[in-house]
Design a protein around this motif. Structure first.
Motif, PDB file in Angstrom:
ATOM      1  N   PRO A 234       7.362   8.906  -2.208  1.00 38.18           N
ATOM      2  CA  PRO A 234       7.319  10.298  -2.674  1.00 38.18           C
ATOM      3  C   PRO A 234       6.178  11.086  -2.034  1.00 38.18           C
ATOM      4  CG  PRO A 234       7.680   8.816  -4.514  1.00 38.18           C
ATOM      5  CD  PRO A 234       7.371   7.953  -3.322  1.00 38.18           C
ATOM      6  N   GLY A 235       6.408  12.380  -1.897  1.00 37.44           N
ATOM      7  CA  GLY A 235       5.415  13.242  -1.271  1.00 37.44           C
ATOM      8  C   GLY A 235       5.381  12.984   0.223  1.00 37.44           C
ATOM      9  N   ASP A 236       4.261  13.180   0.810  1.00 34.68           N
ATOM     10  CA  ASP A 236       4.094  12.960   2.248  1.00 34.68           C
ATOM     11  C   ASP A 236       3.435  11.600   2.477  1.00 34.68           C
ATOM     12  OD1 ASP A 236       4.270  13.576   4.926  1.00 34.68           O
ATOM     13  OD2 ASP A 236       2.350  14.630   4.962  1.00 34.68           O
ATOM     14  N   ASN A 237       4.031  10.563   1.861  1.00 37.70           N
ATOM     15  CA  ASN A 237       3.459   9.220   1.888  1.00 37.70           C
ATOM     16  C   ASN A 237       4.446   8.201   2.436  1.00 37.70           C
ATOM     17  OD1 ASN A 237       0.897   9.830   0.603  1.00 37.70           O
ATOM     18  ND2 ASN A 237       2.087  10.174  -1.247  1.00 37.70           N
ATOM     19  N   MET A 238       3.915   7.026   2.717  1.00 40.74           N
ATOM     20  CA  MET A 238       4.728   5.897   3.168  1.00 40.74           C
ATOM     21  C   MET A 238       4.331   4.652   2.368  1.00 40.74           C
ATOM     22  SD  MET A 238       6.718   6.919   5.669  1.00 40.74           S
ATOM     23  CE  MET A 238       7.177   5.566   6.724  1.00 40.74           C
ATOM     24  N   ASN A 239       5.340   3.824   2.037  1.00 46.43           N
ATOM     25  CA  ASN A 239       5.084   2.495   1.494  1.00 46.43           C
ATOM     26  C   ASN A 239       4.847   1.568   2.672  1.00 46.43           C
ATOM     27  OD1 ASN A 239       5.554   2.941  -1.336  1.00 46.43           O
ATOM     28  ND2 ASN A 239       7.716   3.140  -0.825  1.00 46.43           N
ATOM     29  N   CYS A 240       3.829   0.740   2.576  1.00 44.19           N
ATOM     30  CA  CYS A 240       3.511  -0.210   3.643  1.00 44.19           C
ATOM     31  C   CYS A 240       3.433  -1.603   3.056  1.00 44.19           C
ATOM     32  CB  CYS A 240       2.177   0.137   4.291  1.00 44.19           C
ATOM     33  SG  CYS A 240       2.109   1.810   4.933  1.00 44.19           S
ATOM     34  N   GLY A 241       4.088  -2.537   3.682  1.00 47.23           N
ATOM     35  CA  GLY A 241       4.029  -3.926   3.261  1.00 47.23           C
ATOM     36  C   GLY A 241       3.327  -4.748   4.320  1.00 47.23           C
ATOM     37  N   LEU A 242       2.332  -5.500   3.899  1.00 48.99           N
ATOM     38  CA  LEU A 242       1.563  -6.338   4.812  1.00 48.99           C
ATOM     39  C   LEU A 242       1.601  -7.782   4.343  1.00 48.99           C
ATOM     40  CD1 LEU A 242      -0.412  -3.470   4.385  1.00 48.99           C
ATOM     41  CD2 LEU A 242      -1.018  -4.423   6.584  1.00 48.99           C
ATOM     42  N   GLU A 243       1.913  -8.673   5.259  1.00 48.83           N
ATOM     43  CA  GLU A 243       1.986 -10.102   4.967  1.00 48.83           C
ATOM     44  C   GLU A 243       0.659 -10.750   5.359  1.00 48.83           C
ATOM     45  OE1 GLU A 243       4.594 -13.960   6.418  1.00 48.83           O
ATOM     46  OE2 GLU A 243       4.561 -12.154   7.635  1.00 48.83           O
ATOM     47  N   TRP A 244       0.124 -11.588   4.462  1.00 48.10           N
ATOM     48  CA  TRP A 244      -1.120 -12.288   4.739  1.00 48.10           C
ATOM     49  C   TRP A 244      -0.840 -13.410   5.723  1.00 48.10           C
ATOM     50  CZ3 TRP A 244      -4.220 -15.608   0.720  1.00 48.10           C
ATOM     51  CH2 TRP A 244      -5.461 -15.946   1.258  1.00 48.10           C
ATOM     52  N   VAL A 245      -1.446 -13.364   6.895  1.00 47.63           N
ATOM     53  CA  VAL A 245      -1.157 -14.297   7.979  1.00 47.63           C
ATOM     54  C   VAL A 245      -2.009 -15.567   7.900  1.00 47.63           C
ATOM     55  CG1 VAL A 245      -1.170 -14.594  10.486  1.00 47.63           C
ATOM     56  CG2 VAL A 245      -0.412 -12.435   9.498  1.00 47.63           C
ATOM     57  N   ASN A 246      -3.313 -15.423   7.698  1.00 50.95           N
ATOM     58  CA  ASN A 246      -4.186 -16.599   7.739  1.00 50.95           C
ATOM     59  C   ASN A 246      -4.424 -17.187   6.350  1.00 50.95           C
ATOM     60  OD1 ASN A 246      -5.832 -14.387   7.041  1.00 50.95           O
ATOM     61  ND2 ASN A 246      -7.634 -15.226   8.035  1.00 50.95           N
ATOM     62  N   ARG A 247      -3.366 -17.259   5.545  1.00 49.18           N
ATOM     63  CA  ARG A 247      -3.509 -17.781   4.189  1.00 49.18           C
ATOM     64  C   ARG A 247      -3.618 -19.302   4.121  1.00 49.18           C
ATOM     65  NH1 ARG A 247       1.955 -15.278   3.363  1.00 49.18           N
ATOM     66  NH2 ARG A 247       3.465 -16.934   3.675  1.00 49.18           N
ATOM     67  N   ASP A 248      -3.551 -19.979   5.270  1.00 44.67           N
ATOM     68  CA  ASP A 248      -3.770 -21.419   5.293  1.00 44.67           C
ATOM     69  C   ASP A 248      -5.254 -21.774   5.322  1.00 44.67           C
ATOM     70  OD1 ASP A 248      -1.066 -21.951   5.201  1.00 44.67           O
ATOM     71  OD2 ASP A 248      -0.868 -21.991   7.382  1.00 44.67           O
ATOM     72  N   ASP A 249      -6.114 -20.795   5.539  1.00 48.66           N
ATOM     73  CA  ASP A 249      -7.559 -21.012   5.509  1.00 48.66           C
ATOM     74  C   ASP A 249      -7.935 -21.335   4.062  1.00 48.66           C
ATOM     75  OD1 ASP A 249     -10.354 -20.340   5.008  1.00 48.66           O
ATOM     76  OD2 ASP A 249     -10.387 -19.449   6.996  1.00 48.66           O
TER      77      ASP A 249
ATOM     78  N   LEU B 297       0.843  -1.194   0.000  1.00 48.63           N
ATOM     79  CA  LEU B 297       0.000   0.000   0.000  1.00 48.63           C
ATOM     80  C   LEU B 297       0.872   1.235   0.000  1.00 48.63           C
ATOM     81  CD1 LEU B 297      -2.364  -0.872   3.015  1.00 48.63           C
ATOM     82  CD2 LEU B 297      -2.806  -1.327   0.603  1.00 48.63           C
ATOM     83  N   VAL B 298       0.331   2.332  -0.502  1.00 43.07           N
ATOM     84  CA  VAL B 298       0.919   3.654  -0.285  1.00 43.07           C
ATOM     85  C   VAL B 298      -0.147   4.444   0.453  1.00 43.07           C
ATOM     86  CG1 VAL B 298       1.786   5.748  -1.346  1.00 43.07           C
ATOM     87  CG2 VAL B 298       2.332   3.548  -2.367  1.00 43.07           C
ATOM     88  N   MET B 299       0.246   5.020   1.572  1.00 43.63           N
ATOM     89  CA  MET B 299      -0.725   5.775   2.364  1.00 43.63           C
ATOM     90  C   MET B 299      -0.086   7.060   2.879  1.00 43.63           C
ATOM     91  SD  MET B 299      -0.919   3.722   6.003  1.00 43.63           S
ATOM     92  CE  MET B 299      -1.850   2.400   5.295  1.00 43.63           C
ATOM     93  N   PRO B 300      -0.936   8.030   3.214  1.00 43.66           N
ATOM     94  CA  PRO B 300      -0.403   9.267   3.791  1.00 43.66           C
ATOM     95  C   PRO B 300       0.410   8.959   5.053  1.00 43.66           C
ATOM     96  CG  PRO B 300      -2.736   9.503   3.271  1.00 43.66           C
ATOM     97  CD  PRO B 300      -2.397   8.055   3.090  1.00 43.66           C
ATOM     98  N   ALA B 301       1.497   9.675   5.223  1.00 48.08           N
ATOM     99  CA  ALA B 301       2.372   9.444   6.375  1.00 48.08           C
ATOM    100  C   ALA B 301       1.601   9.549   7.690  1.00 48.08           C
ATOM    101  CB  ALA B 301       3.541  10.431   6.357  1.00 48.08           C
ATOM    102  N   LYS B 302       0.638  10.455   7.760  1.00 50.72           N
ATOM    103  CA  LYS B 302      -0.135  10.608   9.006  1.00 50.72           C
ATOM    104  C   LYS B 302      -0.898   9.330   9.343  1.00 50.72           C
ATOM    105  CE  LYS B 302      -4.200  12.758   6.921  1.00 50.72           C
ATOM    106  NZ  LYS B 302      -5.094  11.630   7.094  1.00 50.72           N
ATOM    107  N   ASP B 303      -1.385   8.609   8.332  1.00 52.90           N
ATOM    108  CA  ASP B 303      -2.095   7.346   8.573  1.00 52.90           C
ATOM    109  C   ASP B 303      -1.132   6.229   8.936  1.00 52.90           C
ATOM    110  OD1 ASP B 303      -4.381   8.716   7.969  1.00 52.90           O
ATOM    111  OD2 ASP B 303      -4.769   7.663   6.088  1.00 52.90           O
TER     112      ASP B 303
END
Length: 126
Positions: free
Chosen positions: A96-111, A53-59
């Motif tokens: 870039p800008g006032d943003n952050m890159n966010c990486g999220l790993e899918w945890v319950n992917r064994d379902d 995801l890319v999200m505003p730094a404040k978030d």
């Protein structure tokens, strides 16, 4: 190669991580969202292992408080929504800008039911 559980394979010769799953870039779409604490964020890329995801730094400050913790999420693509997904925030980095890159790993992917539904969703994006 040494198998890891986080969506990466480690290459023995140089120790550099290499992705085991293919990421699908969806930045050109305006109908791919991840909802975290009921806040919608555009998905940058998605794979069977995780979401970028890319999200505003404040978030991202809210997310930084749960770095490494499991958060409940839902993903909406076109008119399909998947619920019951659990992700772990694994990285935050400046964008870039006032943003952050966010990486999220899918945890319950064994379902198996979620995995099947998620795979179908990924296939519609490929």
């Amino acid at each position: 190669m040494t198998a890891r559980t986080d969506g990466w394979d480690e290459i023995n010769s140089d120790g550099q991580p290499r992705r085991r799953t293919r990421r699908i870039n969806v930045t050109d779409r305006d109908d791919c969202y991840m909802f975290i604490k009921e806040q919608a964020y555009f998905i940058r890329d998605i794979s069977m292992a995780g979401v970028g995801l890319v999200m505003p730094a404040k978030d991202s400050l809210m997310l930084s408080k749960v770095l490494g913790d499991i958060v409940d999420c839902r993903i909406a693509v076109e008119r399909k929504t998947l619920t019951g997904l659990q992700y772990r925030l694994v990285y935050l980095s400046p964008a870039p800008g006032d943003n952050m890159n966010c990486g999220l790993e899918w945890v319950n992917r064994d379902d198996t039911t979620l995995k099947k539904d998620f795979r179908q969703l990924i296939e519609t994006l490929a």
